[in-house]
Design a protein around this motif. Structure first.
Motif, PDB file in Angstrom:
ATOM      1  N   ARG A   1      30.747  83.943 118.822  1.00  0.00           N
ATOM      2  CA  ARG A   1      32.090  83.574 119.293  1.00  0.00           C
ATOM      3  C   ARG A   1      32.164  82.065 119.474  1.00  0.00           C
TER       4      ARG A   1
ATOM      5  N   SER B   1      35.188  78.709 120.023  1.00  0.00           N
ATOM      6  CA  SER B   1      36.608  78.360 120.164  1.00  0.00           C
ATOM      7  C   SER B   1      37.124  77.890 118.816  1.00  0.00           C
TER       8      SER B   1
ATOM      9  N   ARG C   1      40.239  76.452 116.546  1.00  0.00           N
ATOM     10  CA  ARG C   1      41.511  75.721 116.663  1.00  0.00           C
ATOM     11  C   ARG C   1      42.174  75.477 115.312  1.00  0.00           C
TER      12      ARG C   1
ATOM     13  N   TYR D   1      44.953  69.197 121.745  1.00  0.00           N
ATOM     14  CA  TYR D   1      44.207  70.367 122.207  1.00  0.00           C
ATOM     15  C   TYR D   1      45.111  71.383 122.914  1.00  0.00           C
ATOM     16  N   TYR D   2      46.329  70.960 123.207  1.00  0.00           N
ATOM     17  CA  TYR D   2      47.257  71.844 123.924  1.00  0.00           C
ATOM     18  C   TYR D   2      48.351  72.404 123.005  1.00  0.00           C
TER      19      TYR D   2
ATOM     20  N   PHE E   1      48.008  72.934 119.280  1.00  0.00           N
ATOM     21  CA  PHE E   1      47.634  73.362 117.922  1.00  0.00           C
ATOM     22  C   PHE E   1      47.972  74.834 117.647  1.00  0.00           C
TER      23      PHE E   1
ATOM     24  N   CYS F   1      41.124  80.778 120.831  1.00  0.00           N
ATOM     25  CA  CYS F   1      40.755  79.756 121.805  1.00  0.00           C
ATOM     26  C   CYS F   1      41.427  80.063 123.140  1.00  0.00           C
TER      27      CYS F   1
ATOM     28  N   MET G   1      43.008  79.015 126.372  1.00  0.00           N
ATOM     29  CA  MET G   1      43.707  77.759 126.671  1.00  0.00           C
ATOM     30  C   MET G   1      44.408  77.804 128.028  1.00  0.00           C
ATOM     31  N   THR G   2      44.066  76.831 128.865  1.00  0.00           N
ATOM     32  CA  THR G   2      44.842  76.647 130.096  1.00  0.00           C
ATOM     33  C   THR G   2      45.460  75.247 130.149  1.00  0.00           C
ATOM     34  N   GLY G   3      44.989  74.358 129.246  1.00  0.00           N
ATOM     35  CA  GLY G   3      45.492  72.979 129.249  1.00  0.00           C
ATOM     36  C   GLY G   3      47.015  72.883 129.220  1.00  0.00           C
ATOM     37  N   PRO G   4      47.684  73.698 128.363  1.00  0.00           N
ATOM     38  CA  PRO G   4      49.145  73.549 128.248  1.00  0.00           C
ATOM     39  C   PRO G   4      49.919  74.015 129.478  1.00  0.00           C
TER      40      PRO G   4
ATOM     41  N   TYR H   1      31.516  76.816 115.179  1.00  0.00           N
ATOM     42  CA  TYR H   1      30.419  76.173 115.916  1.00  0.00           C
ATOM     43  C   TYR H   1      30.867  76.027 117.367  1.00  0.00           C
ATOM     44  N   SER H   2      29.888  75.812 118.241  1.00  0.00           N
ATOM     45  CA  SER H   2      30.199  75.550 119.652  1.00  0.00           C
ATOM     46  C   SER H   2      29.427  74.329 120.107  1.00  0.00           C
ATOM     47  N   PRO H   3      29.960  73.606 121.078  1.00  0.00           N
ATOM     48  CA  PRO H   3      29.194  72.476 121.615  1.00  0.00           C
ATOM     49  C   PRO H   3      27.956  72.969 122.368  1.00  0.00           C
TER      50      PRO H   3
ATOM     51  N   ARG I   1      25.039  73.800 125.099  1.00  0.00           N
ATOM     52  CA  ARG I   1      25.079  74.242 126.499  1.00  0.00           C
ATOM     53  C   ARG I   1      24.063  73.472 127.331  1.00  0.00           C
TER      54      ARG I   1
HETATM   55  C1  LIG Z   1      39.495  78.462 131.207  1.00  0.00           C
HETATM   56  C2  LIG Z   1      39.388  77.733 129.884  1.00  0.00           C
HETATM   57  C3  LIG Z   1      40.397  76.877 129.492  1.00  0.00           C
HETATM   58  C4  LIG Z   1      40.345  76.218 128.244  1.00  0.00           C
HETATM   59  N1  LIG Z   1      41.417  75.461 127.852  1.00  0.00           N
HETATM   60  C5  LIG Z   1      41.402  74.893 126.611  1.00  0.00           C
HETATM   61  C6  LIG Z   1      42.554  74.197 126.123  1.00  0.00           C
HETATM   62  O1  LIG Z   1      43.576  74.081 126.783  1.00  0.00           O
HETATM   63  N2  LIG Z   1      42.500  73.685 124.873  1.00  0.00           N
HETATM   64  C7  LIG Z   1      41.395  73.795 124.071  1.00  0.00           C
HETATM   65  O2  LIG Z   1      41.415  73.306 122.942  1.00  0.00           O
HETATM   66  N3  LIG Z   1      40.278  74.467 124.501  1.00  0.00           N
HETATM   67  C8  LIG Z   1      40.265  75.037 125.741  1.00  0.00           C
HETATM   68  N4  LIG Z   1      39.178  75.760 126.167  1.00  0.00           N
HETATM   69  C9  LIG Z   1      38.021  75.950 125.265  1.00  0.00           C
HETATM   70  C10 LIG Z   1      36.797  75.134 125.704  1.00  0.00           C
HETATM   71  O3  LIG Z   1      36.980  73.794 125.372  1.00  0.00           O
HETATM   72  C11 LIG Z   1      35.538  75.720 125.015  1.00  0.00           C
HETATM   73  O4  LIG Z   1      35.358  77.049 125.432  1.00  0.00           O
HETATM   74  C12 LIG Z   1      34.274  74.930 125.326  1.00  0.00           C
HETATM   75  O5  LIG Z   1      34.356  73.636 124.806  1.00  0.00           O
HETATM   76  C13 LIG Z   1      33.032  75.620 124.740  1.00  0.00           C
HETATM   77  O6  LIG Z   1      33.152  75.813 123.343  1.00  0.00           O
HETATM   78  P1  LIG Z   1      33.060  77.252 122.678  1.00  0.00           P
HETATM   79  O7  LIG Z   1      34.127  78.108 123.273  1.00  0.00           O
HETATM   80  O8  LIG Z   1      33.251  77.042 121.207  1.00  0.00           O
HETATM   81  O9  LIG Z   1      31.698  77.809 122.966  1.00  0.00           O
HETATM   82  C14 LIG Z   1      39.219  76.421 127.401  1.00  0.00           C
HETATM   83  C15 LIG Z   1      38.196  77.295 127.804  1.00  0.00           C
HETATM   84  C16 LIG Z   1      38.292  77.967 129.020  1.00  0.00           C
HETATM   85  C17 LIG Z   1      37.202  78.951 129.381  1.00  0.00           C
END
Ligand SMILES: Cc1cc2nc3c(=O)[nH]c(=O)nc-3n(C[C@H](O)[C@H](O)[C@H](O)COP(=O)(O)O)c2cc1C
Length: 210
Positions: free
Chosen positions: A8, A10, A12, A87-88, A90, A155, A157-160, A195-197, A199
């Protein structure tokens, strides 16, 4: 064995492919299988499949974000914040975005433990673990794991949600005491998104008490 966890990511960026309704329902059923305090299941999933509407919502978020950044005096900080807006916003690239609403989780036993005249701080501390929102987190993680297992990506998302009120008003969805907790765009990922960043090291986040 735990591949479904590590697969899994994220996502975008998405391919121009839809998600069939039966897959969407499978994904939401997996979300609903999450544990919840007192089995309250205080979630509601609003599924928006209309790209035009998703674009409208993204514009609402973008415009409110841009207005706010105008208050930033430092030009470098302003540009940083404007870059964050991507990031909010896309999510209209995805064929579907799920707006996850959280319902109330009435606290029990507060008077028993705090007496009849608790201070605001005592009430805040008592409720700090927020079981109601933990339920939503469990459901969203199930949703994302189910989606990636079925070959989709999304993904959390809570940023928006600085534009939460405006988004809710646009959606027009109303259920008593429910509020928008997060959004999850879903679709078929482009390969470069898988990919993921990195940990933290386990030792930094684990304490063993023997
Ligand atoms: C509660 C929560 C809010 C997040 N909000 C955003 C967001 O608004 N925009 C975004 O691009 N990613 C968002 N993310 C994704 C994180 O950036 C991402 O999960 C983290 O960098 C780790 O990467 P991975 O999910 O690929 O393992 C959110 C993740 C969580 C759990």
């Amino acid at each position: 064995m735990l591949d479904y966890i590590y697969n899994r990511h994220s996502v975008r960026e998405f391919q121009d492919k839809d998600i069939p309704e039966e897959d969407l329902k499978e994904i939401l059923k997996a979300a609903m299988q999450a544990p919840s305090g007192r089995n309250l299941q205080n979630w509601h999933f609003v599924v928006v499949q209309n790209r035009g509407k998703l674009k409208d919502i993204a514009n609402i978020i973008k415009e409110k974000g841009k207005l706010a950044t105008e208050k930033i005096a430092d030009e470098k900080e302003k540009q940083k914040m404007l870059a964050y807006l991507n990031y909010y916003t896309f999510f209209p690239e995805a064929p579907v975005t799920i707006f996850v609403f959280a319902g109330p989780y009435p606290t029990t036993g507060m008077e028993l433990f705090l007496g009849s005249n608790p201070t605001d701080q005592e009430v805040k501390d008592f409720n700090r673990h927020q079981p109601g929102i933990q339920n939503i987190g469990a459901a969203v993680q199930n949703l994302l794991l189910a989606a990636s297992t079925l070959g989709y990506g999304g993904c959390w998302m809570t940023g928006p949600l600085y534009a939460k009120n405006e988004i809710q008003e646009y959606l027009g969805f109303k259920k008593e005491c429910y509020h928008l907790a997060c959004m999850v765009p879903l679709g078929v990922p482009v390969a470069s998104e898988l990919y993921s960043p990195p940990r933290k090291a386990l030792g930094d986040v684990m304490t063993i008490i023997r």
